[in-house]
Design a protein around this motif. Structure first.
Motif, mmCIF file in Angstrom:
data_model
loop_
_atom_site.group_PDB
_atom_site.id
_atom_site.type_symbol
_atom_site.label_atom_id
_atom_site.label_comp_id
_atom_site.label_asym_id
_atom_site.label_seq_id
_atom_site.Cartn_x
_atom_site.Cartn_y
_atom_site.Cartn_z
ATOM 1 N N GLY A 1 24.739 9.821 -1.004
ATOM 2 C CA GLY A 1 24.225 10.302 -2.272
ATOM 3 C C GLY A 1 22.942 11.100 -2.086
ATOM 4 N N ARG A 2 22.301 11.411 -3.199
ATOM 5 C CA ARG A 2 21.042 12.162 -3.173
ATOM 6 C C ARG A 2 19.966 11.386 -3.928
ATOM 7 N NH1 ARG A 2 21.831 18.178 -5.057
ATOM 8 N NH2 ARG A 2 22.929 17.157 -6.776
ATOM 9 N N LEU A 3 18.780 11.346 -3.338
ATOM 10 C CA LEU A 3 17.667 10.567 -3.883
ATOM 11 C C LEU A 3 16.570 11.487 -4.378
ATOM 12 C CD1 LEU A 3 16.295 7.675 -4.137
ATOM 13 C CD2 LEU A 3 15.172 8.240 -1.968
ATOM 14 N N ARG A 4 16.137 11.252 -5.625
ATOM 15 C CA ARG A 4 14.951 11.930 -6.130
ATOM 16 C C ARG A 4 13.745 11.040 -5.841
ATOM 17 N NH1 ARG A 4 14.627 12.078 -11.347
ATOM 18 N NH2 ARG A 4 16.598 11.103 -11.933
ATOM 19 N N LEU A 5 12.812 11.546 -5.038
ATOM 20 C CA LEU A 5 11.625 10.793 -4.639
ATOM 21 C C LEU A 5 10.397 11.551 -5.106
ATOM 22 C CD1 LEU A 5 10.137 8.565 -2.978
ATOM 23 C CD2 LEU A 5 10.350 10.100 -0.996
ATOM 24 N N ARG A 6 9.559 10.872 -5.886
ATOM 25 C CA ARG A 6 8.297 11.462 -6.345
ATOM 26 C C ARG A 6 7.157 10.744 -5.638
ATOM 27 N NH1 ARG A 6 7.318 14.284 -11.321
ATOM 28 N NH2 ARG A 6 5.310 15.335 -11.046
ATOM 29 N N LEU A 7 6.354 11.489 -4.879
ATOM 30 C CA LEU A 7 5.183 10.949 -4.189
ATOM 31 C C LEU A 7 3.953 11.628 -4.771
ATOM 32 C CD1 LEU A 7 6.398 10.920 -0.456
ATOM 33 C CD2 LEU A 7 6.174 8.962 -2.007
ATOM 34 N N GLY A 8 3.160 10.873 -5.527
ATOM 35 C CA GLY A 8 2.027 11.482 -6.203
ATOM 36 C C GLY A 8 2.517 12.544 -7.164
ATOM 37 N N ASP A 9 2.062 13.780 -6.987
ATOM 38 C CA ASP A 9 2.462 14.877 -7.864
ATOM 39 C C ASP A 9 3.580 15.727 -7.267
ATOM 40 O OD1 ASP A 9 0.552 14.189 -9.769
ATOM 41 O OD2 ASP A 9 -1.012 15.355 -8.737
ATOM 42 N N THR A 10 4.128 15.309 -6.131
ATOM 43 C CA THR A 10 5.128 16.111 -5.429
ATOM 44 C C THR A 10 6.507 15.494 -5.547
ATOM 45 O OG1 THR A 10 3.441 16.782 -3.840
ATOM 46 C CG2 THR A 10 5.729 17.204 -3.239
ATOM 47 N N ALA A 11 7.495 16.307 -5.912
ATOM 48 C CA ALA A 11 8.877 15.846 -6.039
ATOM 49 C C ALA A 11 9.678 16.284 -4.824
ATOM 50 C CB ALA A 11 9.503 16.397 -7.315
ATOM 51 N N HIS A 12 10.579 15.405 -4.365
ATOM 52 C CA HIS A 12 11.433 15.693 -3.228
ATOM 53 C C HIS A 12 12.870 15.322 -3.587
ATOM 54 C CE1 HIS A 12 7.835 15.920 -0.584
ATOM 55 N NE2 HIS A 12 7.394 14.913 -1.332
ATOM 56 N N LEU A 13 13.818 16.058 -3.022
ATOM 57 C CA LEU A 13 15.234 15.728 -3.164
ATOM 58 C C LEU A 13 15.776 15.482 -1.764
ATOM 59 C CD1 LEU A 13 17.692 15.374 -4.989
ATOM 60 C CD2 LEU A 13 18.162 17.815 -4.695
ATOM 61 N N LEU A 14 16.195 14.234 -1.496
ATOM 62 C CA LEU A 14 16.660 13.843 -0.180
ATOM 63 C C LEU A 14 18.165 13.617 -0.196
ATOM 64 C CD1 LEU A 14 13.572 13.037 -0.320
ATOM 65 C CD2 LEU A 14 14.092 11.326 1.415
ATOM 66 N N GLY A 15 18.844 14.119 0.841
ATOM 67 C CA GLY A 15 20.272 13.916 0.986
ATOM 68 C C GLY A 15 20.572 13.000 2.153
ATOM 69 N N PRO A 16 21.850 12.715 2.417
ATOM 70 C CA PRO A 16 22.228 11.832 3.523
ATOM 71 C C PRO A 16 21.609 12.295 4.850
ATOM 72 C CG PRO A 16 24.122 12.280 2.142
ATOM 73 C CD PRO A 16 23.031 13.186 1.661
ATOM 74 N N GLY A 17 20.996 11.357 5.547
ATOM 75 C CA GLY A 17 20.328 11.666 6.806
ATOM 76 C C GLY A 17 18.861 11.988 6.666
ATOM 77 N N ASP A 18 18.398 12.274 5.441
ATOM 78 C CA ASP A 18 16.977 12.530 5.215
ATOM 79 C C ASP A 18 16.217 11.214 5.128
ATOM 80 O OD1 ASP A 18 17.505 15.237 5.117
ATOM 81 O OD2 ASP A 18 17.596 15.303 2.923
ATOM 82 N N SER A 19 14.931 11.255 5.472
ATOM 83 C CA SER A 19 14.113 10.045 5.428
ATOM 84 C C SER A 19 12.719 10.380 4.932
ATOM 85 C CB SER A 19 14.038 9.386 6.814
ATOM 86 O OG SER A 19 13.430 10.253 7.761
ATOM 87 N N ALA A 20 11.968 9.345 4.579
ATOM 88 C CA ALA A 20 10.583 9.501 4.144
ATOM 89 C C ALA A 20 9.790 8.293 4.625
ATOM 90 C CB ALA A 20 10.497 9.613 2.623
#
Length: 203
Positions: A140-159
């Motif tokens: 699937g795809r994950l919406r990750l918000r860190l502070g004021d920054t938004a990220h869209l992560l797909g399979p294999g992505d990490s944070a």
């Protein structure tokens, strides 16, 4: 003040150093740990210096906060933990719409989980707490918000980020997202991981 409050308990000689060591292992300040256990910082400080003897309810509360057992708080040697977690043994636990499966042994300094996040589930909750987090998107795809920054992560992505950074997680698609999640805060109950601590909505 009674003598039982002012002096270390003779039958619990290992409690004071264990309490301090386990709090430090969990990377918690005296104030944060005391609040999580329902104690005052001054009371927890007296427990850690041996000036007060903890009651059983206090030991249970502190064991929960530190992700350990009362036996370990008492300085007893813990049995060897299993190094391998078999997929069939990962019992699901639901909390706040999320589904958690333990992916690591209990009582460790890090907690590893497989987390299923459905679409539309708690995407507005912002989490802020001590420690570090690492996550890896399995499907699937994950919406990750860190502070004021938004990220869209797909399979294999990490944070990998400091948990004191306000963060928010949500599934991007209707099929949801599955994430491998590791954090260093403590061995938290799943409801605590899912529902708090929070700071309200992120701008």
């Amino acid at each position: 003040m009674s003598s039982s409050e002012a002096e270390p308990a003779a039958d619990l000689p290992a409690v004071a150093p264990q309490l301090r060591a386990l709090r430090r292992r969990a990377s918690l300040t005296l104030e944060v740990a005391a609040r999580a256990a329902g104690l005052s910082p001054a009371h927890l400080s007296r427990l850690e210096t041996g000036q007060r003897q903890p009651s059983l309810p206090m030991l249970l509360a502190l064991a929960r906060v530190y992700g350990t057992t009362v036996s370990e708080l008492l300085g007893e040697t813990a049995a060897d933990r299993d190094a391998v977690v078999v997929a069939a043994d990962m019992e699901p636990t639901a909390a706040g719409g999320w589904t958690y499966r333990q992916a690591g042994a209990a009582g460790r300094a890090m907690q590893a989980l497989r987390v299923q996040v459905p679409y539309g589930s708690q995407g507005d909750i912002v989490r802020v707490h001590p420690g570090e987090e690492w996550l890896y998107v399995l499907s699937g795809r994950l919406r990750l918000r860190l502070g004021d920054t938004a990220h869209l992560l797909g399979p294999g992505d990490s944070a990998h980020f400091d948990s004191l950074t306000p963060h928010r997680l949500a599934a991007q698609d209707h099929d949801g997202v599955e994430v491998l999640f590791v954090h260093t805060l403590l061995q938290s109950p799943t409801a605590t991981l899912c529902l708090g601590p929070t700071t309200g909505e992120m701008p």
